[in-house]
Design a protein around this motif. Structure first.
Motif: not given
Ligand code: ADP
Length: 688
Positions: A120, A122, A124, A159, A161-166
């Protein structure tokens, strides 16, 4: 023989033999052919069942894996579809029935299994940047791992809902845990979660996070001495790198791969080799997945899948999975589709050619080991090709497989039982021969029977003729005896000379009567095989001379016509073994025949000769002769040539029969040479 008797005989033959035996043959033929039909019907039935069973077995070859696939897809839908740990891994790929998987995403976009987790892009947020920096500061500058851990957890929560953050938060947490714990179980859990849930997520610098995570997992396993876990993680890393070489970038992929392989090599060379092979296989799977995606896009398949997708989205009632079939240039493309909650539709490509060669053909090969038949798998409606069928195989049943393999058919064939069973062929031949022989036998039997019956009837007719003629012959001398005796009694004869003449006639007639009765008695003795011969060495010439004298005296008086008998003795004859009386009887008979049938000129010639081992007496006359066709018959019992001239002459028809029997009893014979109108020569053959 009269026609009525002929007619009766024919009827008897037809009703007693021909009709019953024909009916019998017909019935047995019918029974045999019925038995054959029944047998054939049973065989056909058996093969029909066999074809059903084989078709069902073949259907199961696809149905079984399809159920496993359903389960795997369901499981996979909840999890990322990547890596060796994916539930789909054992079912899809090279050498399996299902070759590749693709997804029609809820958006309608097509993606291969390797790209489910779409990165994604997204933006930042500034806040996020700030939080990242704070957490890194705590870890790197302050060296407070626990505080850093709390900070990362806060980031993940905010965060989520954000795959990268998770993903980044998971990586950081894992790193911190591995320093805080021993053994670092929480770190393992975090890496594992990252690998499973965010396999293709990149960090801010664009690196795919799951790859270092896999290597870290291997490191932790090594630390806790979990060799199996370490090997699995390393192999998984190699496979994953092979699958995603392009996304990772050639340089980074090479670096990671080398690290994993070195570690595997350190454990064992075989493991490293296996991993390299796995990687190659993974690359091929990736190519297959791409080719599948391309083929979906090329044909109508994708449009169909999207239509299914839309209908499902529109809340239409419809099955959760099914088959799509499309004719292509290469043959037949078969796709299994299944709706996945949230993830759209999974499309699974069936390796049609592989399914046939690896799964179906072996079943057929196994089922083919039948005693007198075999099964074949062909395209629907197509003939069975070489090396089957053998030219004498007969097709008994065809069964199509179930959709989606309904383009294939199981064919049950039966080898020609006769062609393969020498006994059956022999049986057929024996049967034909038996019928043929029976018919020939019937014909011969009919012929022999008719002939015997005819002969017997003729003999019976002749016998009755004989009785008439003998009676007649008896009567003639008796009449003259009676007449002359009466004349004498009445005293009508005055003259002495006349009286003597009367008495002489009576004596001669009595003599004739005696001879006739003698002959009949001899005949019946010979017939009953009771006649005894008194064999003695005898001078034949002397006997013939005596017989001629006797014959002449007998003829004297009776002979109205002049008689001339001449005797020619050609050679000196040796004495011959014989029954004197019987041979004289034979000679007298020949002479009297020559006289009786001698025509006007009563000339008889008797010749005595020898010829090698034989002594011959020939009696020749110049009389009426015997037609060629009658010459053999005159020796038969009671036979008299059917000639008007013969009929005028007195006779019983047993003279020659008797003569021949006597000659044969002396191991000799009587033969005749004759020409009608020119006379006959009868020859008596005696052994010297
Ligand atoms: P028979 O003389 O009493 O009739 P045989 O057995 O002696 O009976 O002869 C059978 C038949 O053969 C005669 O009826 C006659 O037709 C024929 N046959 C015999 N001898 C002669 C002959 N020398 N010439 C012509 N026919 C003969």
């Amino acid at each position: 023989m009269d026609t009525l008797t002929n007619y009766k005989l024919t009827l008897l033959f037809i009703f007693a033999i021909v009709i019953p035996s024909t009916l019998l043959s017909l019935f047995s033929l019918l029974a045999i052919s019925r038995e054959r039909d029944l047998y054939r019907a049973r065989i056909v039935q058996r093969y029909r069942q066999g074809a059903d069973e084989v078709a069902a077995a073949l259907d199961r070859r696809l149905a079984g894996p399809q159920q496993d696939l359903d389960r795997a897809l369901e499981a996979a839908a909840l999890d990322p579809l990547e890596g060796a740990a994916s539930p789909l891994a054992p079912l899809v790929g090279e050498g399996r029935i299902f070759r590749a998987v693709a997804f029609v995403l809820p958006s309608g976009a097509l993606a291969s299994a390797t790209a489910t987790a779409v990165p994604r892009a997204a933006l930042r947020a500034a806040e996020l940047d700030e939080m990242f920096r704070a957490a890194e500061d705590l870890e790197l500058r302050a060296g407070d791992d626990r505080a850093a851990l709390v900070a990362w957890e806060e980031i993940a929560r905010r965060h989520g809902d954000d795959e990268q953050v998770r993903a980044e938060a998971l990586l950081a947490k894992a790193r911190l845990y591995s320093r805080l714990e021993d053994p670092p179980l929480s770190a393992y859990g975090a890496y594992d979660e990252l690998v499973r849930r965010f396999p293709l997520v990149r960090d801010r610098d664009g690196r795919i996070l799951s790859i270092p995570a896999r290597l870290e997992i291997a490191g932790i396993c090594e630390r806790v001495r979990d060799r199996a876990g370490e090997v699995e993680a390393l192999e998984d890393a190699v496979r994953f790198i092979a699958l995603h070489e392009e996304e990772i970038g050639a340089g980074a992929a090479d670096l990671y791969r080398r690290r994993a392989l070195e570690r595997l090599q350190a454990i064992s060379k075989e493991l490293a080799d296996r991993a390299i092979e796995t990687a190659a296989c993974a690359r091929r799977d990736r190519d297959a997945a791409r080719a599948f995606r391309a083929s979906l896009e090329r044909g109508k398949m994708l449009a169909n899948l999207r239509a299914i997708q839309q209908q499902a989205a529109a809340g239409k009632e419809m099955p959760s999975s099914g088959w799509l079939v499309e004719k292509t240039a290469e043959g037949r493309a078969i796709v299994y589709w299944a709706r996945l909650p949230r993830a759209g539709i999974a499309a699974v490509e069936v390796d049609v050619a592989g399914l046939r060669t690896r799964e179906l053909d072996p079943v057929i090969a196994q089922e083919t080991a039948h005693e007198d038949g075999f099964f074949a798998l062909v395209e629907r409606g197509a003939p069975v090709v070489a090396p089957d069928p053998k030219p004498d195989a007969e097709e008994l049943a065809r069964r199509p497989l179930r959709f989606p393999l309904d383009h294939l058919e199981v064919v049950a064939l039966r080898r020609d039982p006769n062609a393969h069973d020498p006994l059956a062929r022999l049986g057929d031949r024996v049967y034909v021969w038996a019928v043929g022989l029976a018919l020939v036998g019937l014909a011969i039997g009919a012929f022999v029977m008719t002939r015997t019956v005819r002969k017997e009837m003729k003999a019976a007719a002749l016998k009755s003729d004989f009785v008439t003629t003998v009676t007649h012959e008896l009567k003639t001398p008796l009449t003259s005896i009676g007449m002359f005796a009466e004349t004498l009694l009445m005293g009508r004869v005055s003259d002495k000379a006349e009286e003597k003449e009367c008495l002489e006639i009576i004596a001669k007639e009595t003599d004739r009567l005696t001879r006739l009765i003698d002959r009949v008695l001899t005949f019946s003795k010979i017939e009953a095989r009771k006649k005894r011969f008194d064999l003695k060495l005898t001078d034949l010439a002397q006997l013939v001379e005596e017989t001629l004298e006797l014959f002449k005296t007998q003829m004297r008086g009776a002979a109205a016509k002049p008689l001339s008998v001449e005797l020619l003795v050609v050679q000196d004859l040796p004495p011959v073994l014989m029954d004197r009386h019987s041979i004289q009887e034979v000679l007298l008979n020949l002479l009297s025949n020559a006289y009786k049938y001698g025509g006007e000129a009563k000339r008889i010639q008797v010749t005595l000769t020898k010829q090698r081992r034989w002594v011959l007496v020939k009696v020749r006359d110049w009389g009426i002769g015997i037609p060629w066709r009658e010459q053999r018959k005159i020796f038969r019992k009671f036979y008299r040539a059917n000639d008007v001239l013969t009929r005028d002459v007195e006779g019983s028809g047993i003279g020659l029969t008797l003569a021949k029997s006597i000659a044969q009893a002396h191991r000799g014979d009587i033969t005749v040479k004759s020409k009608v109108g020119a006379g006959s020569t009868f020859t008596l053959w005696l052994r010297r």
